[in-house]
Design a protein around this motif. Structure first.
Motif, mmCIF file in Angstrom:
data_model
loop_
_atom_site.group_PDB
_atom_site.id
_atom_site.type_symbol
_atom_site.label_atom_id
_atom_site.label_comp_id
_atom_site.label_asym_id
_atom_site.label_seq_id
_atom_site.Cartn_x
_atom_site.Cartn_y
_atom_site.Cartn_z
ATOM 1 N N LEU A 99 0.724 -1.221 -0.001
ATOM 2 C CA LEU A 99 0.084 0.107 -0.175
ATOM 3 C C LEU A 99 0.900 1.202 0.249
ATOM 4 O O LEU A 99 0.463 2.426 -0.469
ATOM 5 N N GLY A 100 1.973 1.123 0.523
ATOM 6 C CA GLY A 100 2.943 2.461 0.624
ATOM 7 C C GLY A 100 2.919 3.144 -0.767
ATOM 8 O O GLY A 100 2.975 4.283 -0.980
ATOM 9 N N PRO A 101 3.595 2.421 -2.015
ATOM 10 C CA PRO A 101 3.780 2.906 -3.079
ATOM 11 C C PRO A 101 2.514 3.418 -3.662
ATOM 12 O O PRO A 101 2.385 4.304 -4.429
ATOM 13 N N ILE A 102 1.368 2.591 -3.541
ATOM 14 C CA ILE A 102 -0.001 3.151 -4.020
ATOM 15 C C ILE A 102 -0.065 4.508 -3.369
ATOM 16 O O ILE A 102 -0.753 5.441 -4.033
ATOM 17 N N LEU A 103 -0.214 4.570 -2.078
ATOM 18 C CA LEU A 103 -0.283 5.761 -1.260
ATOM 19 C C LEU A 103 0.400 7.153 -1.826
ATOM 20 O O LEU A 103 -0.005 8.183 -1.976
ATOM 21 N N GLU A 104 1.737 6.841 -2.114
ATOM 22 C CA GLU A 104 2.633 7.742 -2.665
ATOM 23 C C GLU A 104 2.050 8.310 -4.055
ATOM 24 O O GLU A 104 2.189 9.263 -4.109
ATOM 25 N N VAL A 105 1.720 7.166 -4.818
ATOM 26 C CA VAL A 105 1.099 7.832 -6.088
ATOM 27 C C VAL A 105 -0.021 8.537 -5.997
ATOM 28 O O VAL A 105 -0.467 9.626 -6.440
ATOM 29 N N ILE A 106 -0.867 8.086 -4.975
ATOM 30 C CA ILE A 106 -2.132 8.886 -4.676
ATOM 31 C C ILE A 106 -1.729 10.332 -4.164
ATOM 32 O O ILE A 106 -2.495 11.256 -4.730
ATOM 33 N N MET A 107 -0.940 10.366 -3.283
ATOM 34 C CA MET A 107 -0.453 11.739 -2.830
ATOM 35 C C MET A 107 0.175 12.520 -4.094
ATOM 36 O O MET A 107 -0.046 13.780 -4.159
ATOM 37 N N ALA A 108 0.741 11.861 -4.615
ATOM 38 C CA ALA A 108 1.789 12.750 -5.823
ATOM 39 C C ALA A 108 0.522 13.159 -6.832
ATOM 40 O O ALA A 108 0.683 14.275 -7.327
ATOM 41 N N ILE A 109 -0.466 12.583 -7.119
ATOM 42 C CA ILE A 109 -1.614 13.014 -7.856
ATOM 43 C C ILE A 109 -2.281 14.251 -7.165
ATOM 44 O O ILE A 109 -2.425 15.134 -7.938
ATOM 45 N N LYS B 212 8.094 16.544 -7.200
ATOM 46 C CA LYS B 212 9.423 15.658 -7.968
ATOM 47 C C LYS B 212 9.859 14.475 -6.940
ATOM 48 O O LYS B 212 10.305 13.414 -7.062
ATOM 49 N N LEU B 213 9.990 15.036 -5.570
ATOM 50 C CA LEU B 213 10.510 14.185 -4.582
ATOM 51 C C LEU B 213 9.533 13.067 -4.364
ATOM 52 O O LEU B 213 10.203 11.730 -3.999
ATOM 53 N N LEU B 214 8.255 13.280 -4.331
ATOM 54 C CA LEU B 214 7.209 12.067 -4.352
ATOM 55 C C LEU B 214 7.318 11.167 -5.562
ATOM 56 O O LEU B 214 7.223 10.053 -5.355
ATOM 57 N N CYS B 215 7.774 11.511 -6.778
ATOM 58 C CA CYS B 215 7.638 10.916 -7.984
ATOM 59 C C CYS B 215 9.086 10.024 -8.139
ATOM 60 O O CYS B 215 8.899 8.897 -8.395
ATOM 61 N N GLU B 216 10.029 10.837 -7.629
ATOM 62 C CA GLU B 216 11.330 10.099 -7.805
ATOM 63 C C GLU B 216 12.299 10.370 -6.522
ATOM 64 O O GLU B 216 13.147 11.319 -6.700
ATOM 65 N N PRO B 217 12.100 9.956 -5.503
ATOM 66 C CA PRO B 217 12.823 10.156 -4.209
ATOM 67 C C PRO B 217 14.152 9.929 -4.330
ATOM 68 O O PRO B 217 14.761 8.991 -4.911
ATOM 69 N N SER B 218 14.918 10.986 -4.172
ATOM 70 C CA SER B 218 16.678 10.986 -4.414
ATOM 71 C C SER B 218 17.138 11.998 -3.343
ATOM 72 O O SER B 218 16.469 12.743 -3.213
ATOM 73 N N ARG B 219 18.302 11.866 -3.232
ATOM 74 C CA ARG B 219 18.938 12.861 -2.377
ATOM 75 C C ARG B 219 18.996 13.990 -3.010
ATOM 76 O O ARG B 219 19.018 15.036 -2.143
#
Length: 161
Positions: A16-26, A74-81
């Protein structure tokens, strides 16, 4: 049998974590679009009152908020340092430029930026941007070897990076 069922539930919950991240990004993306569209009225207000003190800083504060939202997206879509550092830089810059801060707060903000750069450069190793550049160069080299074409001058310059 209960333990197996419990593991299955954990596996499903962790999905569910990645799904929730996608929902939040949208949701963040839609909010950014709404904020950009809503920026028209403050822009007209700024044009009418541009000679008043603080008018530009007020408008700039709105723009900074949208830019921070874009960086967060951008951080939600592609988390990077690198993306995280950009978000933190914009937040600190917004605080320094828009808010009325004391000299001590400005000094602390500048020291914070310096510490972020120090940690990034010396403690965390090569950045993902550098790694992406290396991957692109390797990909270009492998595709140019496949087509048996001579590398261009720009390819040779990139290989020296």
């Amino acid at each position: 049998m209960f333990e197996k069922h419990k593991k299955d539930n954990k596996f499903q919950l962790s999905d569910l974590g990645p799904i929730l991240e996608v929902i939040m990004a949208i949701i963040v993306f839609i909010s950014i679009i709404c904020a950009i569209v809503a920026l028209w009225e403050p822009f007209l207000h700024y044009l009418e009152h541009k000679s008043e003190p603080g008018a530009f800083l007020e408008f700039l504060g709105l723009i900074f908020s949208i830019v921070i939202g874009i960086e967060f997206f951008k951080l939600l879509c592609e988390p990077s340092r690198d993306t995280l550092l950009e978000v933190l830089m914009f937040v600190i810059a917004r605080h320094m430029i828009i808010e009325e801060t004391s000299a001590m707060e400005n000094l602390l903000s500048i020291l914070t930026i310096g510490i972020l750069f120090f940690i990034d450069r010396y403690l965390l190793g090569p950045s993902s941007a550098k790694e992406n550049l290396i991957r692109k160069i390797k990909h270009k080299n492998s595709t140019s070897e496949d087509t048996d074409s001579a590398p261009s001058e720009s390819d040779q310059k990139e290989n020296h990076i």
